[in-house]
Design a protein around this motif. Sequence first.
Motif, PDB file in Angstrom:
ATOM      1  N   ASP A  85       0.855  -1.195   0.000  1.00 21.62           N
ATOM      2  CA  ASP A  85       0.000   0.000   0.000  1.00 21.62           C
ATOM      3  C   ASP A  85       0.885   1.238   0.000  1.00 21.62           C
ATOM      4  O   ASP A  85       1.918   1.274   0.679  1.00 21.62           O
ATOM      5  CB  ASP A  85      -0.884   0.070   1.248  1.00 21.62           C
ATOM      6  N   LEU A  86       0.440   2.260  -0.714  1.00 24.60           N
ATOM      7  CA  LEU A  86       1.132   3.547  -0.691  1.00 24.60           C
ATOM      8  C   LEU A  86       0.084   4.639  -0.864  1.00 24.60           C
ATOM      9  O   LEU A  86      -0.738   4.569  -1.777  1.00 24.60           O
ATOM     10  CB  LEU A  86       2.158   3.634  -1.822  1.00 24.60           C
ATOM     11  N   GLY A  87       0.086   5.629   0.024  1.00 27.05           N
ATOM     12  CA  GLY A  87      -0.930   6.664  -0.087  1.00 27.05           C
ATOM     13  C   GLY A  87      -0.688   7.819   0.852  1.00 27.05           C
ATOM     14  O   GLY A  87       0.432   8.048   1.332  1.00 27.05           O
ATOM     15  N   ALA A  88      -1.772   8.545   1.138  1.00 23.11           N
ATOM     16  CA  ALA A  88      -1.683   9.711   2.012  1.00 23.11           C
ATOM     17  C   ALA A  88      -3.049  10.004   2.613  1.00 23.11           C
ATOM     18  O   ALA A  88      -4.091   9.738   1.993  1.00 23.11           O
ATOM     19  CB  ALA A  88      -1.184  10.931   1.248  1.00 23.11           C
ATOM     20  N   ILE A  89      -3.037  10.527   3.831  1.00 22.84           N
ATOM     21  CA  ILE A  89      -4.238  11.042   4.489  1.00 22.84           C
ATOM     22  C   ILE A  89      -4.054  12.554   4.587  1.00 22.84           C
ATOM     23  O   ILE A  89      -3.088  13.026   5.198  1.00 22.84           O
ATOM     24  CB  ILE A  89      -4.435  10.425   5.875  1.00 22.84           C
ATOM     25  N   ILE A  90      -4.956  13.289   3.974  1.00 22.98           N
ATOM     26  CA  ILE A  90      -4.800  14.741   3.874  1.00 22.98           C
ATOM     27  C   ILE A  90      -5.834  15.436   4.753  1.00 22.98           C
ATOM     28  O   ILE A  90      -7.048  15.240   4.581  1.00 22.98           O
ATOM     29  CB  ILE A  90      -4.958  15.204   2.416  1.00 22.98           C
ATOM     30  N   ASP A  91      -5.353  16.210   5.704  1.00 16.47           N
ATOM     31  CA  ASP A  91      -6.219  17.068   6.514  1.00 16.47           C
ATOM     32  C   ASP A  91      -6.505  18.312   5.672  1.00 16.47           C
ATOM     33  O   ASP A  91      -5.669  19.218   5.576  1.00 16.47           O
ATOM     34  CB  ASP A  91      -5.512  17.425   7.818  1.00 16.47           C
ATOM     35  N   THR A  92      -7.688  18.339   5.056  1.00 17.79           N
ATOM     36  CA  THR A  92      -7.972  19.436   4.132  1.00 17.79           C
ATOM     37  C   THR A  92      -8.149  20.763   4.857  1.00 17.79           C
ATOM     38  O   THR A  92      -8.063  21.825   4.229  1.00 17.79           O
ATOM     39  CB  THR A  92      -9.234  19.122   3.309  1.00 17.79           C
TER      40      THR A  92
END
Length: 422
Positions: A85-92
């Motif tokens: 898995d590769l990704g990101a969680i973005i606090d908008t």
Amino acid sequence: MRASSVVLSLAALLAAQQAAAAEARLEPAAKPVDTVKQVPLSTGLPLRAWLQDAGITPTARAVVSSAYADGGYRGSGSATATHLDLGAIIDTGKALGVDGTVRIVLSDRFGQAVHDRYTGSYIQNQAFWGQGQNFRLNEVSYERSLLDKRLSLKGGFFSMGNDFGGLPYTCNFNNNGQCGHPLGPIYSSGWLDNPTGQWGLRAKWTDPSGWYAQTGVFDVNPSRKQADNGFKLALDGNTGLFFPVELGFVHDPGQRGYGGTYKVGYYRDTSNAVQLGDPAAREASHRSGEYIQLAQRIWKPEAETVRGVSAFVIATQADVRTGSLRRSWELGVSWRGPFRAREDDIVSVGWTRLDFSDRLQAQQRSSGEPVQTREQMLEVNYGVQVAPWLILRPAAQYVTRPSGLSERPDAWVFTLQAQATL
């Protein structure tokens, strides 16, 4: 007089600070009981800190699962499956000035599995295998909380199994009959599980008392599991819509209490499906089913500890007309911290049973095919928290009647799973 008052005040303040520090040492921060929080290997790197300050938390995970099957109907042998898995969680709110959370995940799967090569069982000995064995878009979603965080709305491209029908204790196993989601809905409806995404919307209401209710609507597109459709976002191939409803209660999740999680769910898939036992009959206009999941901590060695034993039970029931797996059952226990110095290690024992449809059996008998009855698997494992970012889990599994066929021999399978949070 004033000087002595100042001295006394400073002494009192110092004593209070020392008492608070001593209390903090005696009462460490509480840990979640039902899961071991992983600390990424990249924690502390300047680039990661800079991204997090900007509202972007990178995510990466690698799972390598090796297995050896002894006595499968196709012989004995080994296989290794890998999931990335590769990704990101973005606090908008931080990144864009608009409240909410964006999740982006890319996944890749490759390798082989012993159930596919040797045992022929429905229950995969290595959970992280299948669904195209390819590089794919796993998730792109946006979630926002409203009404003092009681209402959560989520939409985008993601697996409905990310939000429905999950129980953290079952992630302590190497097989996919328990690690992931119940197999009844997966084999008998359009239910999708990670890493295959689908278009959908989910609404969840959470009460401070611990009660919650959630529902949603998702498209059903079996073609997205195919090897060449890892980035298929188009709606061609859709067969219907999937409507899940789940009601649950999470009781005292902290380490000081005897926490529990209890949930029931119902789903309806509007896809047409062949009615089992009567191929000439008109196709059914929908598929539906139910599930129940219960987990409860039952013992602790002392009051102030995350260590202890928890038990869980899961049952599902699929559509009587169309479900090839009519019912599935799971029972298990997890013992967190079997040794005082190893409170993040977990010993787990789990049993899974799949019951094939009576209608399917009647159809197979009438056509002279081998009759599928039931398949069972038992797993015993020890999850070792080698480092804050690495878990090693050796396991022994025993599967009976692979694919529900008495003609196939029972088999022992030995697996070793490594999960690294990067």
